[in-house]
Design a protein around this motif. Structure first.
Motif, mmCIF file in Angstrom:
data_model
loop_
_atom_site.group_PDB
_atom_site.id
_atom_site.type_symbol
_atom_site.label_atom_id
_atom_site.label_comp_id
_atom_site.label_asym_id
_atom_site.label_seq_id
_atom_site.Cartn_x
_atom_site.Cartn_y
_atom_site.Cartn_z
ATOM 1 N N LEU A 109 0.803 -1.211 0.000
ATOM 2 C CA LEU A 109 0.000 0.000 0.000
ATOM 3 C C LEU A 109 0.841 1.268 0.000
ATOM 4 O O LEU A 109 1.875 1.336 0.673
ATOM 5 C CB LEU A 109 -0.909 0.035 1.244
ATOM 6 C CG LEU A 109 -1.815 -1.160 1.511
ATOM 7 C CD1 LEU A 109 -2.593 -0.942 2.810
ATOM 8 C CD2 LEU A 109 -2.773 -1.388 0.353
ATOM 9 N N LEU A 110 0.370 2.280 -0.720
ATOM 10 C CA LEU A 110 0.888 3.634 -0.578
ATOM 11 C C LEU A 110 0.347 4.150 0.745
ATOM 12 O O LEU A 110 -0.867 4.246 0.932
ATOM 13 C CB LEU A 110 0.397 4.505 -1.739
ATOM 14 C CG LEU A 110 0.604 6.019 -1.594
ATOM 15 C CD1 LEU A 110 2.087 6.357 -1.573
ATOM 16 C CD2 LEU A 110 -0.118 6.756 -2.716
ATOM 17 N N HIS A 111 1.228 4.496 1.704
ATOM 18 C CA HIS A 111 0.782 4.782 3.072
ATOM 19 C C HIS A 111 -0.111 6.025 3.152
ATOM 20 O O HIS A 111 -1.091 6.053 3.885
ATOM 21 C CB HIS A 111 1.996 4.935 3.991
ATOM 22 C CG HIS A 111 1.702 4.610 5.411
ATOM 23 N ND1 HIS A 111 2.639 4.148 6.286
ATOM 24 C CD2 HIS A 111 0.564 4.674 6.131
ATOM 25 C CE1 HIS A 111 2.093 3.937 7.480
ATOM 26 N NE2 HIS A 111 0.828 4.266 7.397
ATOM 27 N N TRP A 112 0.234 7.057 2.487
ATOM 28 C CA TRP A 112 -0.621 8.219 2.315
ATOM 29 C C TRP A 112 -0.104 8.962 1.100
ATOM 30 O O TRP A 112 0.954 8.647 0.575
ATOM 31 C CB TRP A 112 -0.663 9.121 3.559
ATOM 32 C CG TRP A 112 0.608 9.795 3.949
ATOM 33 C CD1 TRP A 112 1.065 11.023 3.538
ATOM 34 C CD2 TRP A 112 1.609 9.305 4.864
ATOM 35 N NE1 TRP A 112 2.276 11.315 4.118
ATOM 36 C CE2 TRP A 112 2.625 10.291 4.954
ATOM 37 C CE3 TRP A 112 1.745 8.143 5.620
ATOM 38 C CZ2 TRP A 112 3.756 10.127 5.750
ATOM 39 C CZ3 TRP A 112 2.871 7.986 6.415
ATOM 40 C CH2 TRP A 112 3.855 8.968 6.485
ATOM 41 N N ARG A 113 -0.864 9.917 0.630
ATOM 42 C CA ARG A 113 -0.488 10.597 -0.599
ATOM 43 C C ARG A 113 0.569 11.653 -0.339
ATOM 44 O O ARG A 113 0.481 12.440 0.610
ATOM 45 C CB ARG A 113 -1.712 11.237 -1.252
ATOM 46 C CG ARG A 113 -1.397 11.762 -2.638
ATOM 47 C CD ARG A 113 -2.624 12.144 -3.408
ATOM 48 N NE ARG A 113 -2.238 12.545 -4.762
ATOM 49 C CZ ARG A 113 -3.084 12.986 -5.679
ATOM 50 N NH1 ARG A 113 -4.377 13.069 -5.395
ATOM 51 N NH2 ARG A 113 -2.665 13.332 -6.881
ATOM 52 N N GLY A 114 1.584 11.684 -1.193
ATOM 53 C CA GLY A 114 2.638 12.684 -1.090
ATOM 54 C C GLY A 114 2.773 13.445 -2.392
ATOM 55 O O GLY A 114 1.805 13.615 -3.138
ATOM 56 N N SER A 115 3.986 13.877 -2.689
ATOM 57 C CA SER A 115 4.216 14.707 -3.873
ATOM 58 C C SER A 115 4.463 13.894 -5.146
ATOM 59 O O SER A 115 4.390 14.437 -6.248
ATOM 60 C CB SER A 115 5.415 15.638 -3.633
ATOM 61 O OG SER A 115 6.593 14.871 -3.367
ATOM 62 N N ILE A 116 4.754 12.627 -5.005
ATOM 63 C CA ILE A 116 4.996 11.796 -6.188
ATOM 64 C C ILE A 116 3.673 11.530 -6.903
ATOM 65 O O ILE A 116 2.689 11.140 -6.270
ATOM 66 C CB ILE A 116 5.670 10.468 -5.787
ATOM 67 C CG1 ILE A 116 7.076 10.750 -5.248
ATOM 68 C CG2 ILE A 116 5.735 9.493 -6.956
ATOM 69 C CD1 ILE A 116 7.789 9.552 -4.681
ATOM 70 N N PRO A 117 3.605 11.746 -8.205
ATOM 71 C CA PRO A 117 2.341 11.568 -8.931
ATOM 72 C C PRO A 117 1.789 10.147 -8.788
ATOM 73 O O PRO A 117 2.547 9.172 -8.782
ATOM 74 C CB PRO A 117 2.723 11.868 -10.385
ATOM 75 C CG PRO A 117 3.943 12.728 -10.289
ATOM 76 C CD PRO A 117 4.687 12.233 -9.083
ATOM 77 N N LEU A 118 0.479 10.046 -8.691
ATOM 78 C CA LEU A 118 -0.160 8.739 -8.579
ATOM 79 C C LEU A 118 0.176 7.854 -9.769
ATOM 80 O O LEU A 118 0.352 6.646 -9.628
ATOM 81 C CB LEU A 118 -1.679 8.899 -8.446
ATOM 82 C CG LEU A 118 -2.196 9.494 -7.132
ATOM 83 C CD1 LEU A 118 -3.709 9.693 -7.201
ATOM 84 C CD2 LEU A 118 -1.831 8.598 -5.957
ATOM 85 N N ARG A 119 0.268 8.468 -10.942
ATOM 86 C CA ARG A 119 0.576 7.691 -12.147
ATOM 87 C C ARG A 119 1.920 6.959 -11.994
ATOM 88 O O ARG A 119 2.027 5.776 -12.329
ATOM 89 C CB ARG A 119 0.609 8.602 -13.378
ATOM 90 C CG ARG A 119 0.968 7.879 -14.684
ATOM 91 C CD ARG A 119 1.077 8.880 -15.821
ATOM 92 N NE ARG A 119 -0.221 9.423 -16.158
ATOM 93 C CZ ARG A 119 -0.946 9.046 -17.204
ATOM 94 N NH1 ARG A 119 -0.490 8.114 -18.028
ATOM 95 N NH2 ARG A 119 -2.110 9.597 -17.446
ATOM 96 N N GLU A 120 2.905 7.641 -11.457
ATOM 97 C CA GLU A 120 4.221 7.032 -11.276
ATOM 98 C C GLU A 120 4.162 5.898 -10.254
ATOM 99 O O GLU A 120 4.737 4.822 -10.462
ATOM 100 C CB GLU A 120 5.235 8.081 -10.833
ATOM 101 C CG GLU A 120 6.642 7.523 -10.651
ATOM 102 C CD GLU A 120 7.650 8.596 -10.269
ATOM 103 O OE1 GLU A 120 8.765 8.231 -9.838
ATOM 104 O OE2 GLU A 120 7.329 9.798 -10.406
ATOM 105 N N THR A 121 3.448 6.133 -9.161
ATOM 106 C CA THR A 121 3.325 5.087 -8.137
ATOM 107 C C THR A 121 2.625 3.861 -8.696
ATOM 108 O O THR A 121 3.055 2.724 -8.460
ATOM 109 C CB THR A 121 2.558 5.627 -6.913
ATOM 110 O OG1 THR A 121 3.301 6.699 -6.320
ATOM 111 C CG2 THR A 121 2.356 4.534 -5.877
ATOM 112 N N VAL A 122 1.551 4.073 -9.451
ATOM 113 C CA VAL A 122 0.824 2.942 -10.040
ATOM 114 C C VAL A 122 1.722 2.169 -10.998
ATOM 115 O O VAL A 122 1.744 0.931 -10.991
ATOM 116 C CB VAL A 122 -0.457 3.422 -10.754
ATOM 117 C CG1 VAL A 122 -1.094 2.281 -11.538
ATOM 118 C CG2 VAL A 122 -1.460 3.982 -9.751
ATOM 119 N N GLU A 123 2.460 2.879 -11.828
ATOM 120 C CA GLU A 123 3.369 2.205 -12.766
ATOM 121 C C GLU A 123 4.374 1.331 -12.021
ATOM 122 O O GLU A 123 4.643 0.192 -12.416
ATOM 123 C CB GLU A 123 4.106 3.242 -13.618
ATOM 124 C CG GLU A 123 3.225 3.954 -14.637
ATOM 125 C CD GLU A 123 3.973 5.062 -15.359
ATOM 126 O OE1 GLU A 123 5.135 5.353 -14.967
ATOM 127 O OE2 GLU A 123 3.401 5.646 -16.317
#
Length: 282
Positions: A109-123
């Motif tokens: 899991l992504l622990h909480w949202r930060g500055s890294i774009p969601l698209r990059e995290t999903v990839e």
């Protein structure tokens, strides 16, 4: 809306949280025993994070699962938001795997949202899946607008869970976030289901309506609080317990079925939201 282990076994309706566990050496034997007692009683979902004790909780989990059939366990960990991009996520995942003494996570899991774009995290999450280091990925502490943005990303609908604060007195997600997750058949993992993160816990243990319902069912107040969450489809509470006896009390809550009258009494004492409320995060 159920998780499945690698062996195809359904994950128990109540999981085990590990926030604040593993941080005190003298408590290790007791906390180790608590986790083992839960696993043996069918609580095969164990949730942790690289943040918890700077990896100490992951190490406790790693020790507690040794000698067990890994394919029947459902291990969850979380990555810091500042590590959730291409620069750090692969190292973070490998570090978590090393501390947990396993070669894959069932859910990351992504622990909480930060500055890294969601698209990059999903990839990156999808790459970890392709490499076999994780079986599924999800998010934590994402509110409705964040989830909608996530779903708009390529592969965003592969999200397998959203872990958020949810308990009998913190019900804001019921207004729009929980219905959205239910609409997409994505489980909600309820952290702090016993409100253990603050002073609220003590007050809830003395709440008259919860004490009355508990007495009527020959149960405890924490069991009533867990049963309340289980009455909502797609919700999996993950209470923390540092003692085996508390773990076993938690697992027994799955057998407690609250009546519609019980739920109406709880609604009267702890009103469900009538408007959008900001997501609570602790």
């Amino acid at each position: 809306m159920k998780f499945m282990t690698q062996s195809g076994q359904a994950v128990g309706p109540i999981g085990q949280g590990t926030w604040y566990l593993g941080e005190e050496l003298d408590r290790f034997p007791q906390e180790y025993a608590a986790l083992r007692a839960g696993i043996e009683a069918g609580m095969n979902l164990i949730d942790t994070a690289e943040m918890y004790g700077d990896g100490a909780a992951e190490m406790l989990v790693g020790d507690a699962i040794q000698g067990l059939d890994r394919s029947k366990l459902f291990l969850v960990s979380k990555v810091y938001p500042f590590n959730a991009g291409r620069r750090n996520i692969f190292t973070s995942c490998e570090d978590s795997l090393r501390r947990m003494k396993t070669d894959y996570l069932d859910l990351y899991l992504l622990h909480w949202r930060g500055s890294i774009p969601l698209r990059e995290t999903v990839e990156c999450m999808e790459e970890l899946k392709a490499k076999g280091r994780i079986r599924a990925w999800g998010v934590s502490n994402l509110d409705t607008s964040d989830i909608q943005e996530l779903f708009a990303q390529p592969d965003g609908l592969h999200c397998a869970a959203n872990q958020v604060l949810y308990n009998v007195s913190s019900r804001g997600i019921e207004y729009d976030l929980l219905p959205l997750m239910q609409e997409h058949n994505i489980p909600v993992m309820a952290y702090c289901p016993l409100a253990q993160a603050g002073q609220l816990h003590r007050g809830l243990m003395r709440a008259p309506v919860l004490q009355e319902i508990a007495a009527e069912h020959d149960a405890t107040v924490p069991q009533v609080m867990l049963a309340f969450l289980l009455a909502h489809p797609g919700v999996i509470p993950i209470p923390r317990a540092g003692r085996p006896e508390h773990t076993l009390q938690n697992v027994q809550a799955a057998q407690l079925k609250l009546t519609q009258k019980d739920l109406a009494r709880i609604d009267k004492a702890f009103e469900p939201p009538k408007r959008k409320m900001r997501l609570e995060i602790v």
